[in-house]
Design a protein around this motif. Structure first.
Motif, PDB file in Angstrom:
ATOM      1  N   PHE A  77       0.834  -1.201   0.000  1.00 31.84           N
ATOM      2  CA  PHE A  77       0.000   0.000   0.000  1.00 31.84           C
ATOM      3  C   PHE A  77       0.873   1.258   0.000  1.00 31.84           C
ATOM      4  N   LEU A  78       1.926   1.259   0.818  1.00 33.00           N
ATOM      5  CA  LEU A  78       2.837   2.402   0.856  1.00 33.00           C
ATOM      6  C   LEU A  78       3.567   2.570  -0.476  1.00 33.00           C
ATOM      7  N   VAL A  79       3.980   1.438  -1.066  1.00 29.51           N
ATOM      8  CA  VAL A  79       4.648   1.503  -2.370  1.00 29.51           C
ATOM      9  C   VAL A  79       3.697   2.085  -3.416  1.00 29.51           C
ATOM     10  N   THR A  80       2.438   1.697  -3.352  1.00 27.62           N
ATOM     11  CA  THR A  80       1.451   2.211  -4.298  1.00 27.62           C
ATOM     12  C   THR A  80       1.238   3.712  -4.108  1.00 27.62           C
ATOM     13  N   ILE A  81       1.188   4.152  -2.861  1.00 30.56           N
ATOM     14  CA  ILE A  81       1.045   5.583  -2.585  1.00 30.56           C
ATOM     15  C   ILE A  81       2.232   6.360  -3.144  1.00 30.56           C
ATOM     16  N   ILE A  82       3.437   5.806  -2.930  1.00 24.87           N
ATOM     17  CA  ILE A  82       4.638   6.472  -3.446  1.00 24.87           C
ATOM     18  C   ILE A  82       4.586   6.548  -4.972  1.00 24.87           C
ATOM     19  N   TYR A 125      18.084  16.817  -2.738  1.00 24.74           N
ATOM     20  CA  TYR A 125      17.117  15.720  -2.830  1.00 24.74           C
ATOM     21  C   TYR A 125      17.820  14.369  -2.857  1.00 24.74           C
ATOM     22  N   LEU A 126      18.940  14.282  -3.576  1.00 25.64           N
ATOM     23  CA  LEU A 126      19.702  13.041  -3.595  1.00 25.64           C
ATOM     24  C   LEU A 126      20.241  12.697  -2.206  1.00 25.64           C
ATOM     25  N   LEU A 127      20.602  13.747  -1.455  1.00 24.85           N
ATOM     26  CA  LEU A 127      21.177  13.538  -0.131  1.00 24.85           C
ATOM     27  C   LEU A 127      20.141  13.042   0.858  1.00 24.85           C
ATOM     28  N   THR A 128      18.915  13.547   0.750  1.00 26.32           N
ATOM     29  CA  THR A 128      17.871  13.176   1.713  1.00 26.32           C
ATOM     30  C   THR A 128      17.040  11.971   1.278  1.00 26.32           C
ATOM     31  N   PHE A 129      17.137  11.577   0.024  1.00 25.98           N
ATOM     32  CA  PHE A 129      16.317  10.472  -0.479  1.00 25.98           C
ATOM     33  C   PHE A 129      16.522   9.174   0.310  1.00 25.98           C
ATOM     34  N   PRO A 130      17.773   8.749   0.593  1.00 23.68           N
ATOM     35  CA  PRO A 130      17.936   7.518   1.384  1.00 23.68           C
ATOM     36  C   PRO A 130      17.289   7.598   2.756  1.00 23.68           C
ATOM     37  N   ALA A 131      17.314   8.794   3.365  1.00 22.89           N
ATOM     38  CA  ALA A 131      16.698   8.945   4.684  1.00 22.89           C
ATOM     39  C   ALA A 131      15.188   8.747   4.604  1.00 22.89           C
ATOM     40  N   TYR A 132      14.579   9.253   3.541  1.00 23.36           N
ATOM     41  CA  TYR A 132      13.131   9.076   3.376  1.00 23.36           C
ATOM     42  C   TYR A 132      12.777   7.605   3.147  1.00 23.36           C
ATOM     43  N   ILE A 133      13.589   6.921   2.360  1.00 18.34           N
ATOM     44  CA  ILE A 133      13.347   5.496   2.126  1.00 18.34           C
ATOM     45  C   ILE A 133      13.461   4.715   3.434  1.00 18.34           C
ATOM     46  N   LEU A 134      14.494   5.017   4.229  1.00 23.46           N
ATOM     47  CA  LEU A 134      14.678   4.350   5.509  1.00 23.46           C
ATOM     48  C   LEU A 134      13.513   4.659   6.450  1.00 23.46           C
ATOM     49  N   MET A 135      13.013   5.892   6.400  1.00 26.54           N
ATOM     50  CA  MET A 135      11.902   6.284   7.264  1.00 26.54           C
ATOM     51  C   MET A 135      10.647   5.480   6.949  1.00 26.54           C
ATOM     52  N   ILE A 136      10.472   5.135   5.697  1.00 26.25           N
ATOM     53  CA  ILE A 136       9.293   4.355   5.309  1.00 26.25           C
ATOM     54  C   ILE A 136       9.289   3.008   6.025  1.00 26.25           C
ATOM     55  N   PHE A 137      10.459   2.360   6.103  1.00 21.23           N
ATOM     56  CA  PHE A 137      10.528   1.024   6.680  1.00 21.23           C
ATOM     57  C   PHE A 137      10.613   1.051   8.204  1.00 21.23           C
ATOM     58  N   THR A 138      11.209   2.080   8.782  1.00 22.25           N
ATOM     59  CA  THR A 138      11.444   2.090  10.225  1.00 22.25           C
ATOM     60  C   THR A 138      10.383   2.857  11.009  1.00 22.25           C
ATOM     61  N   ILE A 139       9.658   3.768  10.361  1.00 23.65           N
ATOM     62  CA  ILE A 139       8.679   4.580  11.081  1.00 23.65           C
ATOM     63  C   ILE A 139       7.276   4.409  10.505  1.00 23.65           C
ATOM     64  N   ILE A 140       7.126   4.716   9.226  1.00 27.16           N
ATOM     65  CA  ILE A 140       5.789   4.740   8.636  1.00 27.16           C
ATOM     66  C   ILE A 140       5.165   3.351   8.596  1.00 27.16           C
ATOM     67  N   LEU A 141       5.939   2.337   8.192  1.00 23.64           N
ATOM     68  CA  LEU A 141       5.393   0.986   8.107  1.00 23.64           C
ATOM     69  C   LEU A 141       4.909   0.479   9.466  1.00 23.64           C
ATOM     70  N   PRO A 142       5.710   0.540  10.540  1.00 25.50           N
ATOM     71  CA  PRO A 142       5.200   0.085  11.849  1.00 25.50           C
ATOM     72  C   PRO A 142       3.980   0.874  12.318  1.00 25.50           C
ATOM     73  N   VAL A 143       3.952   2.189  12.038  1.00 22.70           N
ATOM     74  CA  VAL A 143       2.803   3.000  12.453  1.00 22.70           C
ATOM     75  C   VAL A 143       1.542   2.553  11.724  1.00 22.70           C
ATOM     76  N   PHE A 144       1.655   2.300  10.442  1.00 18.47           N
ATOM     77  CA  PHE A 144       0.503   1.861   9.665  1.00 18.47           C
ATOM     78  C   PHE A 144       0.023   0.487  10.134  1.00 18.47           C
ATOM     79  N   VAL A 145       0.949  -0.414  10.410  1.00 17.63           N
ATOM     80  CA  VAL A 145       0.558  -1.749  10.882  1.00 17.63           C
ATOM     81  C   VAL A 145      -0.160  -1.659  12.225  1.00 17.63           C
ATOM     82  N   THR A 146       0.354  -0.828  13.130  1.00 17.44           N
ATOM     83  CA  THR A 146      -0.302  -0.629  14.419  1.00 17.44           C
ATOM     84  C   THR A 146      -1.683  -0.022  14.230  1.00 17.44           C
ATOM     85  N   LEU A 147      -1.787   0.935  13.318  1.00 13.63           N
ATOM     86  CA  LEU A 147      -3.074   1.552  13.029  1.00 13.63           C
ATOM     87  C   LEU A 147      -4.085   0.521  12.551  1.00 13.63           C
TER      88      LEU A 147
END
Length: 427
Positions: A77-82, A125-147
């Motif tokens: 679902f997150l991949v589809t949103i992206i 944008y290139l510098l921050t892109f890896p951080a956003y990708i990591l945030m998806i797996f470490t923050i957003i994904l667990p929050v969505f699963v808990t939700l």
């Protein structure tokens, strides 16, 4: 040079990359078309089934693992949103680029020009892109699963893969507020959580400001020694301090009852009896608040000390000439200067203690006794959630619902205070 039709280019970009190719941006067009192709292949091989699994959470018990299906489906679902965000950017980019070309503006078209553009304009944008990708797996994904988990019947009767989990809507929230047992427990635990947060956080802030202001006075000698002493609670690992205080406050063998209180009774006109720190809910809560005051004030002390050093002495000299008392100087000069800088940090102390699990668990495991629903008398919401998920009859869905309530409260209060304190307006 022939003018481009921005609307036609935009319609072509409904298939990502074609609009860019029409604009003469072959490198970007190939990349966008490749991303689109990869998404289509990913959806055909994995994505569609993952989304179906998220909806059904499995159909055959013992074969389908509902939690795995939920995690995979949430990730898809997150991949589809992206991808949808990329799709919108692709359409807008095709139209904006066509308009820029019509205005005679140079746009990168070759691979070299695109790489040069990324190295300059796109470097942040290139510098921050890896951080956003990591945030998806470490923050957003667990929050969505808990939700999502809060809307399922995930409990001790439905533990995959032996049993399947089902969607039950807002039933967990209904049970929390409508069932008498959970309603009473939630009310008691929530009430104590609020009291604990306000008292413990305020105490550590008051002690921190008081010690910093006193140590900052010119007549105080040996300021470095005091600074080291005040930092000791911060230097020692918190769990060691909490476990030590658990022994110190022991009813029968602790230093408070065996040594401190008898010593005080030699000098005080009123006899102080031994206190049931670990077995009386009221005194357990008092002890927890005092311990957190001890643990938390060094950070405030360090913060406020730095702020005090930045306040101009001319302000105090002018106040002295005007006949201001020390209290008036503090109220009109020192305190406003502290709050102007440290108010957002003070808010974080309240939000931290609202979810301060370690001290509640390590001191007395949320005891003594219980208030029903698996919660002890000194449990706060976060420690109650822990017991709901680790007890003999785990209630994962209900725990997730409480987690959402905690998050909503913390976010709402933080945003309100930050707005009132103009924290977002600070440069």
């Amino acid at each position: 040079m022939e003018k481009l039709n921005p609307k036609k280019t935009m319609w072509l970009s409904l298939i990502p990359g074609l609009g860019q190719l029409k604009n003469g941006q072959k490198a970007k067009g190939i990349i966008f078309l490749g991303i689109f192709a990869l998404f289509i292949i990913e959806m055909a091989v994995f994505g569609f089934n993952a989304l179906v699994g998220l909806v059904t959470l499995g159909t055959v018990a013992g074969r389908d693992h509902s939690m795995f299906l939920m995690v995979r489906g949430t990730l898809q679902f997150l991949v589809t949103i992206i991808f949808l965000m990329f799709y919108i950017v692709n359409v807008r980019d095709a139209r904006k680029t066509a308009e820029a070309i019509n205005r005679g503006k140079d746009v990168p078209k070759t691979w070299k020009e695109m790489c040069d553009s990324l190295a300059t304009d796109g470097f942040p944008y290139l510098l921050t892109f890896p951080a956003y990708i990591l945030m998806i797996f470490t923050i957003i994904l667990p929050v969505f699963v808990t939700l999502l988990m809060a809307f399922t019947n995930y409990d001790f009767n439905h533990i995959p893969p032996a049993s399947l989990i089902s969607w039950i809507g807002i039933q967990n929230f209904h049970d929390m507020f409508m069932l008498s047992s959970y309603r009473a427990t939630f009310g008691a635990v929530f009430g104590w959580t609020v009291i604990w947060t306000l008292c413990a956080s305020t105490l550590q802030i008051v002690i921190g400001i008081f010690t910093a202001v006193v140590a900052h006075q010119d007549f105080i000698k040996g300021k470095k020694i005091f600074g080291i002493i005040f930092l000791l609670p911060w230097a020692v690992p918190a769990f060691v301090t909490i476990m030590s205080f658990s022994n110190i406050f022991n009813d029968s063998a602790g230093a408070i009852n065996i040594q401190v209180i008898p010593f005080l009774n030699h000098f005080l006109p009123v006899h102080i009896p031994q206190i049931s720190w670990m077995t009386d809910p009221f005194w357990t809560k008092v002890a927890l608040i005092m311990i957190q005051g001890w643990l938390g004030f060094p950070y405030i002390y360090v913060l406020v000390t730095g702020i005090l050093q930045s306040i101009s002495e001319d302000l105090y000299e002018a106040a002295t000439i005007d006949g201001a008392t020390p209290v008036q100087k503090f109220n009109h000069i020192t305190l406003p200067a502290i709050l102007a800088v440290a108010a957002p940090t003070f808010v974080t102390q309240y939000t931290f203690n609202f979810n301060n699990f370690s001290i509640i668990y390590l001191f007395n495991n949320g005891g003594p006794g219980d208030v029903g629903g698996g919660a002890g008398n000194s449990d706060i919401l976060i420690s109650w959630i822990y017991k709901l998920t680790t007890g003999t009859t785990p209630q994962y869905g209900l725990a997730s619902a409480i987690t959402l309530i905690i998050s909503a409260i913390v976010i709402a209060v933080s945003l309100f205070v930050f707005k009132k304190s103009h924290a977002f307006d600070m440069d």
